[in-house]
Motif scaffolding. Sequence first.
Motif, PDB file in Angstrom:
ATOM      1  N   VAL A 174      28.132 -76.421 -48.423  1.00  0.00           N
ATOM      2  CA  VAL A 174      26.860 -76.561 -48.067  1.00  0.00           C
ATOM      3  C   VAL A 174      26.909 -76.563 -46.425  1.00  0.00           C
ATOM      4  CG1 VAL A 174      26.406 -77.827 -49.932  1.00  0.00           C
ATOM      5  CG2 VAL A 174      27.244 -79.150 -48.239  1.00  0.00           C
ATOM      6  N   ARG A 175      25.690 -76.358 -46.082  1.00  0.00           N
ATOM      7  CA  ARG A 175      25.466 -76.266 -44.378  1.00  0.00           C
ATOM      8  C   ARG A 175      25.805 -77.730 -43.910  1.00  0.00           C
ATOM      9  NH1 ARG A 175      25.068 -72.422 -41.499  1.00  0.00           N
ATOM     10  NH2 ARG A 175      24.460 -70.831 -43.051  1.00  0.00           N
ATOM     11  N   ALA A 176      26.354 -77.790 -42.711  1.00  0.00           N
ATOM     12  CA  ALA A 176      26.369 -78.895 -41.894  1.00  0.00           C
ATOM     13  C   ALA A 176      26.297 -78.413 -40.401  1.00  0.00           C
ATOM     14  CB  ALA A 176      27.592 -79.485 -42.202  1.00  0.00           C
ATOM     15  N   GLY A 177      25.084 -78.286 -39.757  1.00  0.00           N
ATOM     16  CA  GLY A 177      24.984 -77.893 -38.640  1.00  0.00           C
ATOM     17  C   GLY A 177      24.905 -76.221 -38.819  1.00  0.00           C
ATOM     18  N   ARG A 178      25.918 -75.595 -37.860  1.00  0.00           N
ATOM     19  CA  ARG A 178      26.121 -74.101 -37.857  1.00  0.00           C
ATOM     20  C   ARG A 178      27.391 -73.920 -38.647  1.00  0.00           C
ATOM     21  NH1 ARG A 178      25.885 -72.022 -31.778  1.00  0.00           N
ATOM     22  NH2 ARG A 178      25.563 -70.058 -32.806  1.00  0.00           N
ATOM     23  N   GLY A 179      28.036 -74.755 -39.519  1.00  0.00           N
ATOM     24  CA  GLY A 179      28.899 -74.415 -40.269  1.00  0.00           C
ATOM     25  C   GLY A 179      28.662 -74.760 -41.585  1.00  0.00           C
ATOM     26  N   LEU A 180      29.801 -74.620 -42.522  1.00  0.00           N
ATOM     27  CA  LEU A 180      29.559 -75.047 -43.745  1.00  0.00           C
ATOM     28  C   LEU A 180      30.818 -75.965 -44.186  1.00  0.00           C
ATOM     29  CD1 LEU A 180      29.250 -71.262 -45.762  1.00  0.00           C
ATOM     30  CD2 LEU A 180      27.659 -73.473 -45.342  1.00  0.00           C
ATOM     31  N   VAL A 181      30.410 -77.056 -44.865  1.00  0.00           N
ATOM     32  CA  VAL A 181      31.543 -78.196 -45.431  1.00  0.00           C
ATOM     33  C   VAL A 181      31.549 -78.036 -46.940  1.00  0.00           C
ATOM     34  CG1 VAL A 181      31.178 -79.400 -43.259  1.00  0.00           C
ATOM     35  CG2 VAL A 181      29.784 -79.891 -45.309  1.00  0.00           C
ATOM     36  N   PRO A 182      32.887 -78.312 -47.428  1.00  0.00           N
ATOM     37  CA  PRO A 182      33.104 -78.132 -48.933  1.00  0.00           C
ATOM     38  C   PRO A 182      32.389 -79.610 -49.630  1.00  0.00           C
ATOM     39  CG  PRO A 182      35.034 -78.978 -47.703  1.00  0.00           C
ATOM     40  CD  PRO A 182      34.035 -78.570 -46.695  1.00  0.00           C
ATOM     41  N   THR A 183      32.052 -79.329 -50.647  1.00  0.00           N
ATOM     42  CA  THR A 183      31.580 -80.458 -51.402  1.00  0.00           C
ATOM     43  C   THR A 183      32.735 -81.263 -52.149  1.00  0.00           C
ATOM     44  OG1 THR A 183      31.560 -79.211 -53.593  1.00  0.00           O
ATOM     45  CG2 THR A 183      29.413 -79.181 -52.375  1.00  0.00           C
ATOM     46  N   PRO A 184      32.664 -82.578 -52.438  1.00  0.00           N
ATOM     47  CA  PRO A 184      33.765 -83.376 -53.240  1.00  0.00           C
ATOM     48  C   PRO A 184      34.327 -82.221 -54.507  1.00  0.00           C
ATOM     49  CG  PRO A 184      31.891 -84.717 -52.845  1.00  0.00           C
ATOM     50  CD  PRO A 184      31.377 -83.415 -52.321  1.00  0.00           C
ATOM     51  N   ARG A 185      33.447 -81.616 -54.914  1.00  0.00           N
ATOM     52  CA  ARG A 185      34.117 -80.957 -56.029  1.00  0.00           C
ATOM     53  C   ARG A 185      35.172 -79.763 -55.480  1.00  0.00           C
ATOM     54  NH1 ARG A 185      36.497 -80.163 -60.780  1.00  0.00           N
ATOM     55  NH2 ARG A 185      35.574 -78.077 -62.025  1.00  0.00           N
ATOM     56  N   ALA A 186      34.421 -79.113 -54.487  1.00  0.00           N
ATOM     57  CA  ALA A 186      35.245 -78.059 -53.757  1.00  0.00           C
ATOM     58  C   ALA A 186      36.632 -78.653 -53.206  1.00  0.00           C
ATOM     59  CB  ALA A 186      34.530 -77.454 -52.642  1.00  0.00           C
ATOM     60  N   ALA A 187      36.618 -79.911 -52.403  1.00  0.00           N
ATOM     61  CA  ALA A 187      37.754 -80.366 -51.988  1.00  0.00           C
ATOM     62  C   ALA A 187      38.637 -80.739 -53.069  1.00  0.00           C
ATOM     63  CB  ALA A 187      37.378 -81.519 -51.112  1.00  0.00           C
ATOM     64  N   GLU A 188      38.069 -81.068 -54.152  1.00  0.00           N
ATOM     65  CA  GLU A 188      39.056 -81.425 -55.521  1.00  0.00           C
ATOM     66  C   GLU A 188      40.030 -80.271 -55.884  1.00  0.00           C
ATOM     67  OE1 GLU A 188      38.617 -82.726 -59.971  1.00  0.00           O
ATOM     68  OE2 GLU A 188      36.995 -83.099 -58.623  1.00  0.00           O
ATOM     69  N   LEU A 189      38.866 -79.032 -55.749  1.00  0.00           N
ATOM     70  CA  LEU A 189      39.731 -77.841 -56.529  1.00  0.00           C
ATOM     71  C   LEU A 189      40.422 -77.009 -55.427  1.00  0.00           C
ATOM     72  CD1 LEU A 189      36.478 -76.183 -58.195  1.00  0.00           C
ATOM     73  CD2 LEU A 189      38.438 -77.312 -59.085  1.00  0.00           C
ATOM     74  N   ARG A 190      40.596 -77.224 -53.977  1.00  0.00           N
ATOM     75  CA  ARG A 190      41.190 -76.383 -53.036  1.00  0.00           C
ATOM     76  C   ARG A 190      42.389 -76.041 -53.143  1.00  0.00           C
ATOM     77  NH1 ARG A 190      40.278 -79.270 -48.878  1.00  0.00           N
ATOM     78  NH2 ARG A 190      38.308 -78.238 -47.760  1.00  0.00           N
ATOM     79  N   ASP A 191      43.297 -77.088 -53.450  1.00  0.00           N
ATOM     80  CA  ASP A 191      44.745 -76.846 -53.760  1.00  0.00           C
ATOM     81  C   ASP A 191      45.128 -76.215 -55.124  1.00  0.00           C
ATOM     82  OD1 ASP A 191      45.246 -78.048 -51.204  1.00  0.00           O
ATOM     83  OD2 ASP A 191      45.866 -79.900 -52.166  1.00  0.00           O
ATOM     84  N   ARG A 192      44.390 -76.781 -56.059  1.00  0.00           N
ATOM     85  CA  ARG A 192      44.465 -75.969 -57.476  1.00  0.00           C
ATOM     86  C   ARG A 192      44.144 -74.684 -57.380  1.00  0.00           C
ATOM     87  NH1 ARG A 192      41.304 -78.009 -62.783  1.00  0.00           N
ATOM     88  NH2 ARG A 192      42.441 -76.634 -64.336  1.00  0.00           N
ATOM     89  N   VAL A 193      43.018 -74.257 -56.743  1.00  0.00           N
ATOM     90  CA  VAL A 193      42.709 -72.812 -56.672  1.00  0.00           C
ATOM     91  C   VAL A 193      43.331 -71.902 -55.912  1.00  0.00           C
ATOM     92  CG1 VAL A 193      40.702 -71.329 -55.645  1.00  0.00           C
ATOM     93  CG2 VAL A 193      40.077 -73.448 -56.960  1.00  0.00           C
TER      94      VAL A 193
END
Length: 308
Positions: free
Chosen positions: A52-71
Amino acid sequence: MNNVDLNLLIALDALLAEGSVTGAARRLGLSSSAMSRTLTRLRSATGDPLLVRAGRGLVPTPRAAELRDRVHDLSRDVRAVLRPQTNHVDVASLERTFTVRVSEAFLEFLSARVVAAITLAAPRIRLRFAARPDKDARPLREGLIDLEIGVLGTSAPEIRTRLLFHDRLVGVARAGHPLLAGTGVTPERYAACNHVVASREGNVISPVDDALEKLGLKRTILVVVPGYPDAMRIARQSDLVAAVPRSCLGNSLGSDHGATLGLESFECPVPTPGFMISAMWHPRMDADPAHRWLRDTVMSVCRTAYPR
């Protein structure tokens, strides 16, 4: 699996690693618009915004952060599975058991050389030699054995084969046998001897007998044994004569080696057909680098011992 697209997994890994549509597109060689459409598909598939957008960049949602290493791990595994297998194998550290089906003669006369060559290069490999009671392809098909050495005879068309060496029958008798004295071994003198025959099935009729019959001759067979090593042992300790593959005489392929066994060899006085000794394996093992190394090593040993 029509609703599963593994490309989405690779794209999600890039998006979560880069935290940017543009960066992920650059990593995968796509346009930003194509990656943006892929992110939309990912959001639909997972039911989560993911980035999701945060200022001019994007930040991961909690679900995305949870999936990062597994993905990331899944993406790496998928790439490894779908990548062509490397031909390189570190045989020095390879830990594996190979089952090789061979005849009794191969086990006695060639197995020590094969073991020496393999253990020298790959000390952690375990070899299991299995008896070859028949030429049935079922053990190869079912993965019960990895490699087979012997005369071709299987009717399985898919079995891979490689010629190791040509072989033929020669006669052997104990050193000093009366047959070996005089002007030479004639069909008549040969047939007049008593014989020991090697036959796993107990069949005493062989190409030697067929050739003698054409000359009106018949030999007397007193002993039938399961294998050629047994026939050679009996011939060495008696006046019986045996016909064995030339390969059983060892590396020299001549009488010198036979003399060390208390035997002398001679050419069969009647013509008999030659035969081929081959390596056989199932196609499932064809591309396996460790199996390729095994069969190449076995072939090298056999061809050194018995040059074509």
